[in-house]
Design a protein around this motif. Structure first.
Motif, PDB file in Angstrom:
ATOM      1  N   SER A   1      39.318 -51.701  -5.509  1.00 20.53           N
ATOM      2  CA  SER A   1      38.868 -50.617  -6.383  1.00 20.53           C
ATOM      3  C   SER A   1      37.450 -50.832  -6.891  1.00 20.53           C
ATOM      4  CB  SER A   1      39.807 -50.497  -7.583  1.00 20.53           C
ATOM      5  OG  SER A   1      39.728 -51.654  -8.396  1.00 20.53           O
ATOM      6  N   LEU A   2      36.933 -52.049  -6.758  1.00 23.49           N
ATOM      7  CA  LEU A   2      35.597 -52.377  -7.261  1.00 23.49           C
ATOM      8  C   LEU A   2      34.626 -52.439  -6.088  1.00 23.49           C
ATOM      9  CD1 LEU A   2      34.058 -53.192  -9.868  1.00 23.49           C
ATOM     10  CD2 LEU A   2      34.514 -55.561  -9.272  1.00 23.49           C
ATOM     11  N   CYS A   3      33.521 -51.753  -6.216  1.00 25.14           N
ATOM     12  CA  CYS A   3      32.524 -51.787  -5.147  1.00 25.14           C
ATOM     13  C   CYS A   3      31.131 -51.814  -5.744  1.00 25.14           C
ATOM     14  CB  CYS A   3      32.681 -50.585  -4.212  1.00 25.14           C
ATOM     15  SG  CYS A   3      32.120 -49.017  -4.906  1.00 25.14           S
ATOM     16  N   LEU A   4      30.194 -52.322  -4.971  1.00 22.69           N
ATOM     17  CA  LEU A   4      28.791 -52.412  -5.374  1.00 22.69           C
ATOM     18  C   LEU A   4      28.018 -51.376  -4.564  1.00 22.69           C
ATOM     19  CD1 LEU A   4      26.843 -54.062  -7.179  1.00 22.69           C
ATOM     20  CD2 LEU A   4      26.390 -55.495  -5.190  1.00 22.69           C
ATOM     21  N   PHE A   5      27.522 -50.355  -5.230  1.00 24.60           N
ATOM     22  CA  PHE A   5      26.818 -49.252  -4.573  1.00 24.60           C
ATOM     23  C   PHE A   5      25.325 -49.413  -4.833  1.00 24.60           C
ATOM     24  CE2 PHE A   5      25.362 -44.688  -5.066  1.00 24.60           C
ATOM     25  CZ  PHE A   5      25.201 -44.480  -3.707  1.00 24.60           C
ATOM     26  N   THR A   6      24.549 -49.623  -3.772  1.00 23.36           N
ATOM     27  CA  THR A   6      23.110 -49.848  -3.880  1.00 23.36           C
ATOM     28  C   THR A   6      22.367 -48.590  -3.445  1.00 23.36           C
ATOM     29  OG1 THR A   6      23.441 -52.186  -3.363  1.00 23.36           O
ATOM     30  CG2 THR A   6      21.199 -51.325  -3.187  1.00 23.36           C
ATOM     31  N   VAL A   7      21.531 -48.069  -4.350  1.00 25.63           N
ATOM     32  CA  VAL A   7      20.789 -46.847  -4.065  1.00 25.63           C
ATOM     33  C   VAL A   7      19.552 -46.808  -4.948  1.00 25.63           C
ATOM     34  CG1 VAL A   7      22.039 -45.490  -5.784  1.00 25.63           C
ATOM     35  CG2 VAL A   7      21.013 -44.325  -3.821  1.00 25.63           C
ATOM     36  N   THR A   8      18.485 -46.212  -4.457  1.00 30.25           N
ATOM     37  CA  THR A   8      17.291 -46.037  -5.272  1.00 30.25           C
ATOM     38  C   THR A   8      17.453 -44.809  -6.164  1.00 30.25           C
ATOM     39  OG1 THR A   8      16.177 -44.667  -3.618  1.00 30.25           O
ATOM     40  CG2 THR A   8      15.875 -47.058  -3.458  1.00 30.25           C
ATOM     41  N   VAL A   9      16.643 -44.757  -7.226  1.00 33.68           N
ATOM     42  CA  VAL A   9      16.725 -43.626  -8.148  1.00 33.68           C
ATOM     43  C   VAL A   9      16.343 -42.327  -7.447  1.00 33.68           C
ATOM     44  CG1 VAL A   9      15.823 -42.659 -10.301  1.00 33.68           C
ATOM     45  CG2 VAL A   9      16.266 -45.110 -10.126  1.00 33.68           C
TER      46      VAL A   9
ATOM     47  N   ASP B   1      16.596 -41.587  -4.184  1.00 37.22           N
ATOM     48  CA  ASP B   1      17.658 -41.159  -3.276  1.00 37.22           C
ATOM     49  C   ASP B   1      18.858 -40.592  -4.050  1.00 37.22           C
ATOM     50  OD1 ASP B   1      16.137 -41.935  -1.141  1.00 37.22           O
ATOM     51  OD2 ASP B   1      17.097 -43.902  -0.913  1.00 37.22           O
ATOM     52  N   LEU B   2      19.137 -41.185  -5.215  1.00 39.32           N
ATOM     53  CA  LEU B   2      20.258 -40.702  -6.003  1.00 39.32           C
ATOM     54  C   LEU B   2      20.035 -39.271  -6.467  1.00 39.32           C
ATOM     55  CD1 LEU B   2      22.959 -41.201  -7.486  1.00 39.32           C
ATOM     56  CD2 LEU B   2      21.634 -42.127  -9.397  1.00 39.32           C
ATOM     57  N   PHE B   3      18.828 -38.987  -6.983  1.00 37.14           N
ATOM     58  CA  PHE B   3      18.578 -37.650  -7.521  1.00 37.14           C
ATOM     59  C   PHE B   3      18.226 -36.640  -6.428  1.00 37.14           C
ATOM     60  CE2 PHE B   3      18.302 -39.993 -11.469  1.00 37.14           C
ATOM     61  CZ  PHE B   3      18.848 -39.107 -12.380  1.00 37.14           C
ATOM     62  N   ASP B   4      17.847 -37.129  -5.239  1.00 36.17           N
ATOM     63  CA  ASP B   4      17.660 -36.211  -4.110  1.00 36.17           C
ATOM     64  C   ASP B   4      18.991 -35.708  -3.581  1.00 36.17           C
ATOM     65  OD1 ASP B   4      14.949 -36.355  -4.270  1.00 36.17           O
ATOM     66  OD2 ASP B   4      14.728 -37.874  -2.705  1.00 36.17           O
ATOM     67  N   SER B   5      20.047 -36.436  -3.910  1.00 34.78           N
ATOM     68  CA  SER B   5      21.372 -36.008  -3.492  1.00 34.78           C
ATOM     69  C   SER B   5      21.799 -34.785  -4.298  1.00 34.78           C
ATOM     70  CB  SER B   5      22.375 -37.147  -3.688  1.00 34.78           C
ATOM     71  OG  SER B   5      23.671 -36.700  -3.669  1.00 34.78           O
TER      72      SER B   5
ATOM     73  N   VAL C   1      30.859 -36.583  -9.093  1.00 33.40           N
ATOM     74  CA  VAL C   1      30.108 -37.066 -10.256  1.00 33.40           C
ATOM     75  C   VAL C   1      28.630 -36.813 -10.003  1.00 33.40           C
ATOM     76  CG1 VAL C   1      29.629 -39.032 -11.759  1.00 33.40           C
ATOM     77  CG2 VAL C   1      31.857 -38.844 -10.622  1.00 33.40           C
ATOM     78  N   PRO C   2      27.982 -35.945 -10.781  1.00 37.35           N
ATOM     79  CA  PRO C   2      26.570 -35.604 -10.556  1.00 37.35           C
ATOM     80  C   PRO C   2      25.668 -36.822 -10.674  1.00 37.35           C
ATOM     81  CG  PRO C   2      27.613 -34.063 -12.079  1.00 37.35           C
ATOM     82  CD  PRO C   2      28.566 -35.198 -11.897  1.00 37.35           C
ATOM     83  N   PRO C   3      24.483 -36.765 -10.040  1.00 32.92           N
ATOM     84  CA  PRO C   3      23.556 -37.915 -10.087  1.00 32.92           C
ATOM     85  C   PRO C   3      23.184 -38.324 -11.512  1.00 32.92           C
ATOM     86  CG  PRO C   3      22.883 -36.352  -8.397  1.00 32.92           C
ATOM     87  CD  PRO C   3      23.992 -35.708  -9.148  1.00 32.92           C
ATOM     88  N   ARG C   4      23.004 -37.358 -12.403  1.00 28.25           N
ATOM     89  CA  ARG C   4      22.607 -37.697 -13.768  1.00 28.25           C
ATOM     90  C   ARG C   4      23.704 -38.502 -14.475  1.00 28.25           C
ATOM     91  NH1 ARG C   4      19.026 -36.410 -17.655  1.00 28.25           N
ATOM     92  NH2 ARG C   4      19.753 -36.315 -19.809  1.00 28.25           N
ATOM     93  N   GLU C   5      24.969 -38.120 -14.296  1.00 26.61           N
ATOM     94  CA  GLU C   5      26.068 -38.868 -14.907  1.00 26.61           C
ATOM     95  C   GLU C   5      26.158 -40.275 -14.335  1.00 26.61           C
ATOM     96  OE1 GLU C   5      29.886 -37.129 -15.302  1.00 26.61           O
ATOM     97  OE2 GLU C   5      29.117 -35.106 -15.679  1.00 26.61           O
ATOM     98  N   VAL C   6      25.937 -40.405 -13.040  1.00 25.10           N
ATOM     99  CA  VAL C   6      25.951 -41.742 -12.420  1.00 25.10           C
ATOM    100  C   VAL C   6      24.840 -42.602 -12.996  1.00 25.10           C
ATOM    101  CG1 VAL C   6      25.707 -43.006 -10.249  1.00 25.10           C
ATOM    102  CG2 VAL C   6      26.996 -40.858 -10.307  1.00 25.10           C
ATOM    103  N   PHE C   7      23.666 -42.008 -13.191  1.00 25.49           N
ATOM    104  CA  PHE C   7      22.511 -42.761 -13.681  1.00 25.49           C
ATOM    105  C   PHE C   7      22.687 -43.201 -15.135  1.00 25.49           C
ATOM    106  CE2 PHE C   7      18.238 -42.917 -15.587  1.00 25.49           C
ATOM    107  CZ  PHE C   7      17.645 -43.859 -14.760  1.00 25.49           C
ATOM    108  N   LEU C   8      23.305 -42.339 -15.962  1.00 26.69           N
ATOM    109  CA  LEU C   8      23.439 -42.631 -17.391  1.00 26.69           C
ATOM    110  C   LEU C   8      24.752 -43.322 -17.749  1.00 26.69           C
ATOM    111  CD1 LEU C   8      22.073 -39.276 -18.894  1.00 26.69           C
ATOM    112  CD2 LEU C   8      20.851 -41.448 -18.606  1.00 26.69           C
TER     113      LEU C   8
END
Length: 652
Positions: A31-39, A41-45, A70-77
């Motif tokens: 259930s635990l994962c490490l998701f690597t993404v740039t800011v 790329d995240l908001f371009d999604s 889950v929208p990019p803004r919620e993921v970021f904050l």
């Protein structure tokens, strides 16, 4: 199972959990994962992270039950809070209309990255905390063949010494197996006080967090058969707090268990309401299919008056229940560490404007249900009809008669102008009778202005509560104090209490506290003896009166005390059971009222004091606009007068 998608690509897929409508995924289910993404790329999604909940089918395709986006803004904050999202049907798929998915998302720290790297490597086994909480004790045969104590001898001749050691249960430290398999009593106690390594995170509250570490128990009773063969109580502790239910490992065959830092003993509990109580229950583990775990004792901890960011090491006596007096016999002690963290102290105070919520929590088995129920409410069920329960309620009501002694002291202190408020003048301290002066001033003003009576009623409530607060904060025992009105107002206005907890040295004011307690107990005992003498005297007078009535031939005296034989159900149940229910409601109300008056519920008491003062000022302001005022000229007399028709005339 759950599949995590980002921009159409699979990021992670959990393992499936079979045969359940309420699955709970853990780290063992991926259930635990490490998701690597740039800011960028995240908001371009466009959609952010997508979570697909699927029904696993071994022989066919997996059916999608719903999805969460889950929208990019919620993921970021996101900061790691537990958030529940409703499942929504994908386009072209069946809409089931129900279901939720709970997620936690936060930015990874260096520790998280290091942990996930080890989890992905061959070091996975070292990261798993192996506990015995689910499998429990060994049973009678296992206890007989297992050696839990040994004596090691060292030296020769006159220098020969022996050291007694104990087996560490439920198991040694995985990183120091040889050193921690057997330990002396002193080393074991020292090791138990070390910080915990693994924490169980439970609950969904957002006001703050409680950190609870179970250290150990002492003086537990023997509940297993075969004690002379080594089969003793298999103890574990159940933790219940709001929607949090968890338990420690089982410590086999000991009456003084100690939970080690590497075992399951530490819990991070999320807070919904500051007045919720923490319930801890100590049980004897039974692994029989039809046997329930035996409750040894429990304790309820009111965390209202504990200061945040302060570590407390607490020892409580445990009892089978806290609601009845006929079972109040201690069954040992429980020692644990407690620390509280608040997210927003202003919101914490404001949350007391509503009562604690009623929470329903599901458990898997009947044993888990019994553990949670006994931990929260005790072993004695107070709901069914019982004359013992009625007697217990009556005895509890009689204990409130002690309030009379406090009231008597307060009245005498006020009427006799006894000083209580310390004022330092150089090296001398003078006690000022502030309450007496306030009462005198209020009575003088009230006699002159009777219309101010509503205002004085509101002020009296605040005055009584603040006076009790001052009394509690000035008792000799510093541990009997409470949070002050000023501290609660700092939390409400500034969002943080500026004054931290008092630094209480060991055995502070121990002699004065013991003397104060002994003096008070003696006073209560003398009053009870006097009441008993009055009762016996009244009985003697009643007996003398009955003898006199018999001598003069009184036939109205009822002496028919015999009743017919035979088996019958309690004929008084239809009458006594409603009385029992009313007594229960009365006792619950009095408990709550008592906790407010004595500032055990300090936030409620402070809010009521503030509301009373606000009502006092409001009454003063409203009455101030209607006070009669005569505008006069001392030379000409009144400038205004009124004619017979009620019209105002100006005198020339």
């Amino acid at each position: 199972m759950v599949k995590i998608m980002f921009n159409g690509k699979e990021v992670q897929k959990t393992k499936f959990i079979s045969s359940t409508l309420e699955p709970v995924w853990t780290i063992k289910h991926d259930s635990l994962c490490l998701f690597t993404v740039t800011v960028q790329d995240l908001f371009d999604s466009h959609e952010g992270l997508t979570f697909l909940v699927q029904d696993f089918d071994k022989f066919g395709g997996n059916e999608t039950l719903g999805a969460v986006v889950v929208p990019p803004r919620e993921v970021f904050l996101a900061k790691g809070e537990r958030v529940e999202y409703p499942l929504k049907a994908l386009f072209g798929h069946k809409d089931y209309g129900t279901g939720k998915l709970a997620l936690r998302i936060r930015r990874a720290t260096e520790y998280d990255i290091d942990f996930m790297e080890k989890w992905s490597s061959s070091q996975k086994e070292d990261l798993i905390v192996k506990t015995t909480a689910t499998k429990g004790g060994k049973g009678t045969i296992g206890s007989i063949v297992t050696r839990n104590e040994k004596v090691e001898k060292h030296g020769h001749g006159a220098e020969k010494t022996s050291v007694k050691k104990f087996r560490i249960r439920p198991g040694p430290d995985p990183k120091r197996k040889e050193e921690t398999t057997w330990m002396t009593k002193e080393a074991l106690q020292k090791e138990a006080l070390e910080p915990s390594r693994h924490w169980v995170d439970v609950g969904s509250g957002k006001l703050g967090k409680l950190y609870v570490e179970i250290i150990g128990c002492d003086g537990l009773p023997q509940l297993d058969t075969g004690a002379f063969l080594g089969n003793k109580t298999d103890a574990f502790v159940s933790v219940v707090y709001e929607d949090c239910i968890s338990k420690t490992d089982v410590i086999d065959d000991t009456l003084s268990p100690r939970w080690m830092p590497w075992s399951q003993r530490a819990f991070q509990l999320h807070m919904m309401h500051p007045s919720s109580q923490l319930h801890l229950g100590v049980f004897d583990y039974d692994d029989g299919m039809f046997d329930d775990h035996d409750l040894i004792g429990r304790v309820s901890v009111d965390v209202t008056n504990f200061y945040p960011d302060t570590e407390y090491l607490l020892t409580y006596s445990i009892y089978p229940t806290a609601k009845t007096s006929y079972t109040r016999e201690a069954k040992g002690t429980l020692t644990f560490r407690l620390r509280i963290e608040y997210v927003d102290e202003r919101q914490l105070v404001l949350s007391n404007l509503t009562p604690p919520p009623t929470i329903h929590v599901n458990v898997k088995t009947k044993k888990d249900f019994q553990c949670a129920k006994f931990t929260a409410s005790g072993k004695i069920d107070m709901e069914p009809y019982s004359q013992r329960t009625i007697s217990s309620y009556i005895e509890e009501l009689m204990t409130y008669m002690e309030c009379y002694y406090y009231l008597e002291d307060a009245v005498l202190n006020v009427l006799l102008w006894r000083g209580h408020f310390p004022l330092k003048l150089g090296k001398k301290t003078i006690l000022l009778p502030v309450h007496s002066f306030n009462l005198f001033l209020c009575m003088v003003v009230l006699v002159e202005r009777p219309t101010l009576f509503p205002s004085f009623c509101c002020a009296t409530i605040a005055w009584v509560l603040l006076a009790v607060m001052g009394y509690k904060r000035n008792v000799p025992n510093p541990w009997d104090g409470c949070r002050s009105f000023g501290e609660v107002m700092q939390q409400l206005i500034l969002g943080k209490c500026l004054s931290g907890p008092d630094n209480i040295p060991a055995y502070a004011n121990a002699d004065k506290s013991a003397e104060f307690t002994e003096k008070w107990n003696k006073r209560v005992e003398d009053a009870e003896k006097m009441a008993e003498r009055r009762r016996l005297k009244a009985i003697e007078e009643q007996e003398e009166w009955q003898k006199e009535m018999e001598e003069i031939g009184d036939t109205n005296v009822d002496i028919s005390t015999k009743s017919g034989g035979g088996v019958s159900i309690d004929p008084l149940k239809p009458i006594l059971y409603p009385i029992q229910q009313y007594l229960g409601i009365t006792c619950n109300c009095l408990r709550f009222l008592k906790n407010i008056i004595i500032w055990e519920e300090s936030y409620f008491a402070a809010i009521i004091s503030l509301a009373s003062r606000t009502g006092d000022c409001s009454c003063l302001c409203s009455l101030g606009f209607h006070l009669p005022v005569d505008i006069e000229d001392h030379r000409l007399g009144p400038l205004w007068s009124m004619d017979e028709g009620g019209r105002h005339l100006l005198r020339q």
